[in-house]
Design an enzyme around this catalytic site. Structure first.
Site, PDB file in Angstrom:
ATOM      1  N   GLY A  49       2.270  82.679   1.791  1.00 21.75           N
ATOM      2  CA  GLY A  49       2.896  83.762   2.530  1.00 21.75           C
ATOM      3  C   GLY A  49       4.403  83.660   2.429  1.00 21.75           C
ATOM      4  N   GLY A  77       8.224  84.304   4.924  1.00 25.62           N
ATOM      5  CA  GLY A  77       8.846  84.553   6.214  1.00 25.62           C
ATOM      6  C   GLY A  77      10.312  84.873   6.046  1.00 25.62           C
ATOM      7  N   GLY A  78      11.017  84.939   7.174  1.00 21.10           N
ATOM      8  CA  GLY A  78      12.413  85.330   7.129  1.00 21.10           C
ATOM      9  C   GLY A  78      13.315  84.339   6.432  1.00 21.10           C
ATOM     10  N   GLY A 119      12.123  82.005   3.976  1.00 23.18           N
ATOM     11  CA  GLY A 119      11.668  81.555   2.675  1.00 23.18           C
ATOM     12  C   GLY A 119      10.202  81.833   2.433  1.00 23.18           C
ATOM     13  N   VAL A 177       6.261  80.338   1.514  1.00 26.28           N
ATOM     14  CA  VAL A 177       5.405  79.191   1.791  1.00 26.28           C
ATOM     15  C   VAL A 177       4.354  79.077   0.691  1.00 26.28           C
ATOM     16  CG1 VAL A 177       3.919  78.058   3.481  1.00 26.28           C
ATOM     17  CG2 VAL A 177       5.749  79.577   4.245  1.00 26.28           C
ATOM     18  N   LYS A 207       7.313  75.008   2.654  1.00 33.19           N
ATOM     19  CA  LYS A 207       8.206  76.146   2.871  1.00 33.19           C
ATOM     20  C   LYS A 207       9.482  75.915   2.076  1.00 33.19           C
ATOM     21  CE  LYS A 207       8.646  78.750   6.435  1.00 33.19           C
ATOM     22  NZ  LYS A 207       8.854  79.328   7.777  1.00 33.19           N
ATOM     23  N   ASP A 227      10.620  81.150  17.696  1.00 33.44           N
ATOM     24  CA  ASP A 227       9.754  82.185  17.116  1.00 33.44           C
ATOM     25  C   ASP A 227       8.307  81.947  17.526  1.00 33.44           C
ATOM     26  OD1 ASP A 227       9.346  84.540  15.724  1.00 33.44           O
ATOM     27  OD2 ASP A 227       8.966  83.531  13.829  1.00 33.44           O
TER      28      ASP A 227
END
Length: 781
Positions: A25, A27-28, A30, A32, A46, A140
């Site tokens: 996946g 994220g903000g 980087g 993963v 990550k 988060d």
């Protein structure tokens, strides 16, 4: 975590000592990856984004975060097992464990009873206690960062947690968190402490108990505005839970309880609330690594890396359906990790003056191996069956087949109709394994209404409405792609990659597709080839959906964001509406509004009607941009307006539907609806709108009197309807598309998708086209 995705060109083969085998996946901060240690240990790696990795200040902060996160070790947390903050790029690794996130469990099974929510809260409070004990603030905490195990939750994603003493190092303008779960101090750039995580915990518990956050749905800016300035909606919380959540959601950090106090309150309340649900027996816990450190195979694709064992199953921890799903997954021994997916590069196209359409990850590995252009393959649909709602949500439906194929836990399903994200690089239960395209058979003439014709799995979240033009369905995703699909078969014609998420519906005219992106650009794309014709900058935030009329493209946007997201609500006064030449991308005019314009302008009779987020609607001359009138409501305006028969209809978050005179802006009437209502749809003298309490309402367009109201869904959100031939089609947060008689409000049929249907469906040639949150586009008769 989601299922595995095939590696793409440019992905690393190795990070540190870990061989990279698949994507998990993004994220903000980087991307993963799934990695494997030399000894065979599964890890989630990550990798920091390149632009952040080049920032010396960010590297300094990231190094402090990693050092602090290594110290976190609690029963309900999952920490870092390896990292290299000085690497090129920086990275961190956690032990990988497949499973189910809280967000997915609630989407699949619905809201939880009071007892399990209290038990969830106690476990999360204990996790925060361990995190805060080493001066770390998570920042988060949200449903997708909470994993479910038989013996309690796990808090994950320390990759964006921030060491408390280092929080001042955050760059100006960098905001870490998720709209709707971020605290007011995060949004307004104030100092962040443990109380911020307490606020997020209150929002998470509201989601678990009701299926939605305490500040409703909508754009990130709309959610942020409500968090900072408005009170949460806790009316649907059970009585024992409501005061606890209310204390967590106090606007001022000092008014929130400490984690220790909250843990005591939640534990006491959970002990006083027995017998609300059954739990599954514990069963066997599988080991997650081969390197000597015991880690449970928990529900959620990420981490459980602390040494030792966990407490026994706590009574009342999980609702029975969720417990059964989690239990089934935690008692299966994880097979060996798959080898790296075989995804050779596609042939390099000949140079062209225009950018070529980008190729998303392949979902047909044999076609790729043979040298064919990578093309996501729409899954063949099952035989049409009678429509009707279903509550059977088999979260582990594909587990046995996936394990037999050596894919571990990747092949699970979110519902009994579809996979939220089937493992890329391997045919799932509904896929063909030949290399040829997979046309989907059309239903027989006797197929019932509400029967599936085809589906297309995008591989990313989809929140925007699809658009149909000239036999092609266009839809955007949160993987930055705009897809063009054959309306008859669901086969992909092309995919165009923008520089950000495509959460806006496109517009199509004269062989060109126009689409806005969260990278702040409006793109013009050739409808036949998927090649870019031009792009136009609309601001630093996302572009609104565009509207095309008389050779011009009208689009909204915003300008400077001086000090992060919070500045949007207080300081940013330069929202804009642009008129752009549809052929060249040259600006014709720009009109400044009081705040950002995030929804599509509406064009009628030479006038452009646009809504600024902070509550003002504008009427602008379509040729010059000169302001004709403006009308200010008492709440946010984050939906498109409707225009019909000389009247403008708009829904405001002050709880009213307004009818205005299109020529003067004078109010004709207002209808008391509710705080969260959808955009209005006007057909044949009736205004239809969905609501935040699961209702669809019809209002007389001339008088503003209610004609009927129907409770469509038990879940809170019902979207804007599409009304065709006497039927209103509307999606709901419960994962269903509903067909409702437009005259009486009576239900006709239901089509389940297994994931929220937030956007209005499109209709063409007797077929509805809809998108669900789990990334699937459906064609339904």
């Amino acid at each position: 975590m989601e299922a595995y995705e095939a590696l793409e060109s440019g992905d690393p083969e190795r990070i540190g000592r870990y061989r990279i085998v698949a994507r998990l996946g993004a994220g903000g901060m980087g991307r993963v990856y799934l990695g494997r240690s030399p000894g065979g240990r599964a890890v989630a790696v990550k990798v920091v984004r390149a632009d952040l990795a080049e920032d010396a200040e960010f590297r300094r902060r990231f190094a402090r975060e990693v050092a602090a996160a290594r110290r976190v070790n609690g029963v309900f947390t999952a920490g870092v097992v390896d990292a290299d903050p000085e690497g090129s790029p920086p990275w961190l690794a956690t032990a990988y464990v497949p499973g189910v996130a809280l967000s997915e469990a609630v989407t699949a099974h619905g809201p939880w009873p009071q007892g399990p929510v209290l038990a969830l809260g106690a476990g999360l409070a204990e996790a925060l206690e361990a995190i805060h004990a080493v001066d770390v603030v998570h920042r988060d905490l949200k449903p997708s960062n909470i994993l479910l195990a038989t013996d309690g939750p796990r808090v994950i994603d320390f990759g964006i947690s921030v060491a408390h003493e280092a929080s001042a190092l955050t760059r100006t303008g960098m905001v870490v968190g998720t709209p709707g779960f971020m605290s007011p101090e995060q949004l307004t750039g104030k100092p962040i402490g443990p109380a911020s995580d307490v606020f997020s915990l209150g929002a998470v518990l509201t989601f678990a108990a009701t299926g939605s956050g305490p500040f409703g749905a909508g754009s990130g800016h709309a959610l942020g505005f409500r968090v900072v300035y408005e009170e949460p909606d806790l009316s649907r919380l059970p009585p024992r839970l409501r005061p606890l959540v209310a204390s967590c959601l106090a606007k001022q950090p000092h008014r929130r309880p400490t984690v220790a106090t909250l843990l005591a309150q939640l534990a006491e309340a959970a002990a006083e609330t027995p017998g609300e649900t059954e739990t599954a027996d514990r069963g066997t816990v599988a080991e997650a690594d081969a390197g000597g450190v015991t880690g449970e195979v928990v529900a959620g694709g990420h981490v459980a890396g602390e040494a030792g064992t966990h407490p026994p199953t706590r009574p009342g921890w999980l609702p029975a359906p969720v417990a059964a799903s989690v239990h089934a997954r935690t008692t299966v021994q994880s097979p060996a990790l798959p080898p790296p997916p075989a995804v050779p590069l596609a042939p390099t196209p000949a140079p062209t003056p225009d950018p070529a359409p980008s190729q998303p990850p392949s979902e047909n590995p044999e076609a790729v191996a043979s040298g064919a252009t990578p093309t996501p393959t729409p899954s063949p649909s099952p035989a049409p069956r009678a429509a009707g709602p279903t509550r059977r949500r088999a979260l582990v439906g594909g587990l046995g087949a996936a394990a037999a194929a050596g894919l571990g836990f990747a092949g699970w399903k979110l519902s009994d109709r579809d996979s939220a994200k089937e493992p890329m690089g391997s045919p799932g239960p509904s896929r063909r394994t030949d290399a040829s395209p997979t046309p989907t058979p059309s239903p027989s003439p006797a197929a019932p209404s509400g029967a599936e014709k085809w589906r297309f799995i995008t591989g990313g979240l989809v929140y925007a409405s699809p658009i149909v033009a000239d036999g092609v369905v266009y839809v955007g995703t949160e993987t930055d792609f705009l897809y063009a699909l054959d309306a008859g078969t669901g086969e992909m014609r092309w995919a165009f990659k923008t520089g950000g998420n495509v959460n806006a519906a496109p517009a199509v005219a004269d062989g060109t597709v126009y689409v806005g992106s969260e990278d702040g650009n409006l793109y013009a794309v050739d409808a036949d080839t998927g090649r870019q014709r031009w792009k136009f900058r609309t601001g630093k935030g996302r572009s609104s959906p565009p509207t095309v009329a008389e050779g011009l493209v009208y689009v909204g946007g915003g300008g400077r964001l001086p000090k992060g997201i919070g500045a949007t609500y207080r300081d940013d006064q330069d929202g804009h509406v642009y008129a752009v030449d549809s052929g060249t991308g040259a600006q014709r005019w720009k009109s400044t509004t009081s705040s950002r314009v995030e929804e599509a302008p509406t064009v009628a009779d030479g006038t452009v009607y646009a809504c600024a987020l902070r509550g003002t609607a504008y009427a602008l001359d379509a040729a010059t941009g000169k302001r004709r009138w403006e009308f200010t409501t008492g709440g946010l305006l984050d939906s498109v307006v409707a225009v019909a028969d000389g009247a403008v209809y708009l829904s405001s978050e002050d709880g009213y539907l307004y009818a205005l005179d299109a020529g003067t802006g004078d109010r004709r009437w207002r209808f008391a609806a509710e705080r969260f209502v959808s955009a209005p749809t006007v057909v044949d003298g009736t205004v239809y709108l969905g609501g935040g309490v699961g209702e669809l309402t019809a209002v007389d367009a001339r008088t503003g009197k209610r004609r009927w109201r129907t409770r469509v869904s038990k879940e809170p959100f019902v979207g804007a309807p599409t009304v065709v031939d006497g039927v209103a089609y509307t999606g709901s947060g419960d994962g269903n598309l509903y067909a409702v008689d437009a005259e009486t409000g009576g239900k006709r049929w239901t089509f389940p998708t297994g994931s929220p249907v937030n956007a209005a469906p499109a209709f063409a040639e007797g077929v509805l086209y809809l998108s669900s949150g789990n990334g699937i586009v459906y064609a339904v008769t």
